[in-house]
Design a protein around this motif. Structure first.
Motif, short mmCIF file in Angstrom:
data_model
loop_
_atom_site.label_atom_id
_atom_site.label_comp_id
_atom_site.label_asym_id
_atom_site.label_seq_id
_atom_site.Cartn_x
_atom_site.Cartn_y
_atom_site.Cartn_z
N LEU A 73 -4.22 -8.17 0.54
CA LEU A 73 -5.03 -7.00 0.19
C LEU A 73 -6.41 -7.41 -0.29
O LEU A 73 -7.43 -6.78 0.04
N GLY B 274 2.09 2.75 4.96
CA GLY B 274 2.11 1.58 5.82
C GLY B 274 2.72 1.92 7.15
O GLY B 274 2.65 3.07 7.60
N LEU C 272 0.83 -1.20 0.00
CA LEU C 272 0.00 0.00 0.00
C LEU C 272 0.87 1.25 0.00
O LEU C 272 2.00 1.22 0.49
N CYS D 238 2.01 -7.80 3.29
CA CYS D 238 2.28 -7.05 2.05
C CYS D 238 2.25 -7.98 0.85
O CYS D 238 3.27 -8.17 0.15
N ASN E 187 1.71 -3.27 5.79
CA ASN E 187 0.49 -2.60 5.37
C ASN E 187 -0.40 -2.27 6.55
O ASN E 187 -1.18 -1.32 6.50
N PHE F 242 -2.99 -0.32 -4.92
CA PHE F 242 -1.66 -0.71 -4.50
C PHE F 242 -0.69 -0.77 -5.67
O PHE F 242 0.44 -1.20 -5.52
#
Length: 238
Positions: A225, A165, A162, A220, A176, A234
């Protein structure tokens, strides 16, 4: 030839380069009676002073037995090298060679010596190798005149990372989520060991120097996500 040079080997040494490291060349001429020998070489990363030392050193090391030597050079660096106490592999070799011979240091005062040294300087210039190749860029240059990987505006986000973070001052990972399991576990481990814990702080991925932090393998990832419905945003283009 002057009588005091009878039976002595005459060495003329010249080096070419600059004060800062870069391509350099050296050339030496040995003369004994009617006999003479030329030596030439170059190095990609050196200085003018070291090339002058190399010219004299190569000539002295080519002598098969201890002899009287008259050494001609217009390099002040070479003439003072034996008195220099700096620890250096090249100067150490020069001192070892000089100890084997009876050396008289000569300056290029007479026209013949000056002409020979000028000729050797030309040979040394020709012996210089090409400059060091320019390293290829790590990435294409962005519109701001910087390498994309180091530009906060144009740097590409890694997949699964992202734009903003979290990290700790003592940590080596980018997270993240401030509640990432491994981030919190690291904090707890520090506490159990009686060590101070660092505050978890918010950070922009664009401000992270490439290679400074590694994306957390737990939070991550594109899969993480998607599971947390944060799959959009992202990645971005330059």
């Amino acid at each position: 030839m002057a009588s005091d040079e009878a039976g002595a080997v005459r060495i003329y040494a010249a080096g070419k380069g600059s004060d800062s490291p870069g391509p350099g060349g050296w050339s030496a001429l040995l003369k004994y009676g009617e006999h003479q020998k030329s030596l030439t070489g170059g190095t990609a990363d050196t200085t003018a002073g070291r090339m002058a030392v190399t010219a004299a050193l190569e000539a002295l090391e080519s002598l098969k037995r201890p002899v009287r030597v008259h050494l001609y050079s217009d390099s002040e660096y070479l003439r003072t090298a034996l008195d220099d106490q700096v620890s250096d592999d090249l100067l150490s070799r020069l001192r070892t060679c000089a100890a084997r011979h009876e050396i008289t240091w000569r300056t290029a005062e007479d026209p013949d010596a000056r002409a020979l040294l000028a000729e050797l300087a030309d040979r040394a210039t020709e012996a210089r190798p090409a400059g060091r190749p320019i390293a290829p860029p790590e990435d294409d240059e962005c519109r701001h005149g910087m390498t994309k990987a180091y530009c906060a505006d144009c740097r590409q986000l890694d997949a699964g990372v992202l734009p903003t973070g979290y990290r700790t001052a003592g940590g080596s990972a980018y997270h993240n989520d401030a509640d990432c399991y491994w981030l919190r576990r690291g904090q707890q481990r520090q506490e159990r060991m009686g060590r101070d814990t660092h505050e978890i702080v918010r950070i922009a991925w664009a401000s992270v120097i490439p290679g400074e932090l590694a994306p957390c393998e737990h939070c991550c990832t594109p899969e993480w996500l998607q599971r947390h419905r944060r799959g959009g945003g992202f990645s971005r283009s330059a």
